[in-house]
Design a protein around this motif. Structure first.
Motif, PDB file in Angstrom:
ATOM      1  N   UNK A  73       0.819  -1.219   0.000  1.00 24.42           N
ATOM      2  CA  UNK A  73       0.000   0.000   0.000  1.00 24.42           C
ATOM      3  C   UNK A  73       0.851   1.267   0.000  1.00 24.42           C
ATOM      4  N   UNK A  74       1.926   1.275   0.788  1.00 19.63           N
ATOM      5  CA  UNK A  74       2.713   2.499   0.952  1.00 19.63           C
ATOM      6  C   UNK A  74       3.995   2.531   0.135  1.00 19.63           C
ATOM      7  N   UNK A  75       4.413   1.406  -0.433  1.00 24.60           N
ATOM      8  CA  UNK A  75       5.583   1.379  -1.310  1.00 24.60           C
ATOM      9  C   UNK A  75       6.892   1.662  -0.615  1.00 24.60           C
ATOM     10  N   UNK A  80      12.812  -1.793  -7.719  1.00 25.04           N
ATOM     11  CA  UNK A  80      14.062  -1.124  -8.107  1.00 25.04           C
ATOM     12  C   UNK A  80      14.991  -0.901  -6.912  1.00 25.04           C
ATOM     13  N   UNK A  81      14.456  -0.947  -5.700  1.00 22.79           N
ATOM     14  CA  UNK A  81      15.297  -0.840  -4.506  1.00 22.79           C
ATOM     15  C   UNK A  81      16.098  -2.108  -4.255  1.00 22.79           C
ATOM     16  N   UNK A  82      15.726  -3.206  -4.889  1.00 28.87           N
ATOM     17  CA  UNK A  82      16.389  -4.479  -4.669  1.00 28.87           C
ATOM     18  C   UNK A  82      17.461  -4.790  -5.710  1.00 28.87           C
ATOM     19  N   UNK A  83      17.738  -3.845  -6.601  1.00 25.75           N
ATOM     20  CA  UNK A  83      18.812  -4.014  -7.587  1.00 25.75           C
ATOM     21  C   UNK A  83      20.100  -3.520  -6.954  1.00 25.75           C
ATOM     22  N   UNK A  84      21.000  -4.470  -6.672  1.00 25.22           N
ATOM     23  CA  UNK A  84      22.230  -4.110  -5.967  1.00 25.22           C
ATOM     24  C   UNK A  84      23.421  -3.937  -6.905  1.00 25.22           C
ATOM     25  N   UNK A  85      23.335  -4.424  -8.139  1.00 21.34           N
ATOM     26  CA  UNK A  85      24.387  -4.231  -9.123  1.00 21.34           C
ATOM     27  C   UNK A  85      23.743  -4.106 -10.489  1.00 21.34           C
ATOM     28  N   UNK A  86      24.538  -3.707 -11.431  1.00 12.25           N
ATOM     29  CA  UNK A  86      24.012  -3.517 -12.792  1.00 12.25           C
ATOM     30  C   UNK A  86      23.632  -2.064 -13.016  1.00 12.25           C
TER      31      UNK A  86
END
Length: 90
Positions: A73-75, A80-86
């Motif tokens: 609900x609140x985001x 995209x917060x879980x992309x640690x590389x790339x």
């Protein structure tokens, strides 16, 4: 989010929580000081209580489901917060 989705997510969290709770609070016959039955496995639990495991799994699944729905609900944490590389997407 539909209520049926919340129920399905709760059911998944409940099953995972039940498996997580299985080894906690269980003792073997040697640890409990109880005599074993001939032919019994050494690792067989002496005090297996499925009702207690179900209660603990219910509480843990409710907490996990609540946090999941609130995050939806609140985001707070997005994909995209879980992309640690790339490549970074901004």
């Amino acid at each position: 989010m539909e209520w049926t989705s919340i129920v399905a997510i709760y059911a998944l969290f409940w099953v995972v929580s039940a498996f997580i709770m299985l080894p906690f609070g269980v003792q073997t016959h040697d640890e409990a000081g109880i005599e074993k039955i001939p032919g019994q496995a050494d690792s067989a639990p002496a005090n297996f209580r499925p009702g207690l495991i179900a209660k603990r799994a219910t509480i843990l699944a409710a907490v996990f489901t609540t946090v999941y729905v609130l995050n939806y609900a609140y985001g707070w944490v997005e994909a995209r917060d879980l992309i640690f590389w790339g490549p970074t997407v901004r």
